[in-house]
Design an enzyme around this catalytic site. Structure first.
Site, PDB file in Angstrom:
ATOM      1  N   THR A 194       0.839  -1.192   0.000  1.00 12.08           N
ATOM      2  CA  THR A 194       0.000   0.000   0.000  1.00 12.08           C
ATOM      3  C   THR A 194       0.878   1.248   0.000  1.00 12.08           C
ATOM      4  OG1 THR A 194      -1.590  -1.223   1.332  1.00 12.08           O
ATOM      5  CG2 THR A 194      -1.873   1.139   1.199  1.00 12.08           C
ATOM      6  N   PRO A 195       0.893   1.943  -1.130  1.00  8.98           N
ATOM      7  CA  PRO A 195       1.742   3.140  -1.261  1.00  8.98           C
ATOM      8  C   PRO A 195       1.173   4.317  -0.498  1.00  8.98           C
ATOM      9  CG  PRO A 195       0.452   2.832  -3.253  1.00  8.98           C
ATOM     10  CD  PRO A 195       0.085   1.701  -2.329  1.00  8.98           C
ATOM     11  N   CYS A 196       1.259   4.274   0.792  1.00 10.04           N
ATOM     12  CA  CYS A 196       0.674   5.339   1.603  1.00 10.04           C
ATOM     13  C   CYS A 196       1.361   6.675   1.347  1.00 10.04           C
ATOM     14  CB  CYS A 196       0.763   4.972   3.076  1.00 10.04           C
ATOM     15  SG  CYS A 196       2.403   4.456   3.545  1.00 10.04           S
ATOM     16  N   HIS A 197       2.528   6.646   0.770  1.00  6.71           N
ATOM     17  CA  HIS A 197       3.230   7.905   0.524  1.00  6.71           C
ATOM     18  C   HIS A 197       2.573   8.706  -0.594  1.00  6.71           C
ATOM     19  CE1 HIS A 197       5.177   4.823  -2.006  1.00  6.71           C
ATOM     20  NE2 HIS A 197       5.177   5.769  -2.907  1.00  6.71           N
TER      21      HIS A 197
END
Length: 104
Positions: free
Chosen positions: A55-58
């Site tokens: 999950t690319p939370c950035h």
DNA sequence: AAAGTGACGCATT
DNA sequence: TAATGCGCCACTT
């Protein structure tokens, strides 16, 4: 089946976040609207919990395009670095240029 | 079981 | 313009 636990906002958030293409970013507000909920808090909390490395939370920022002070993987500075590496444009130190990189 | 907490957003003061 | 209050839902203690 017992496994069909109601899909919580947590999972919904993860699904949306995983859809974000490289080089783009989205906002908590956008996710909230997409999910049809009113709870923006849980969205942020979900990413903070971020148990899934996929999950690319950035790629998620607040409505102003501003990075959060607390980034799960080391701080907003790391987040900024990752975004820059993907081609995301920054309008300011902590602000992402949503005009060019906003993913809807 | 109940209360507290939290990467936020929007309306109002 | 900035600051404060309220809403909202799942997780933690």
């Amino acid at each position: 089946m017992k496994n069909n636990k109601t899909k919580n906002l947590f999972e919904q958030v993860y699904e949306v976040v995983r859809m974000i293409p490289k080089g783009k970013v989205t906002t908590y507000g956008a996710i909230v609207r997409r999910l049809g909920t009113k709870d923006a808090r849980k969205v942020g909390f979900a990413l903070h919990a971020n148990p899934d490395p996929d999950t690319p939370c950035h790629r998620v920022v607040n409505k102003d395009g501003k990075l959060a002070d607390s980034y799960a993987f080391g701080g907003w500075e790391k987040q900024k670095e990752k975004l820059l590496a993907e081609g995301v444009i920054f309008a300011s130190e902590k602000i992402v240029d949503l005009k060019k990189c906003f993913w809807e």
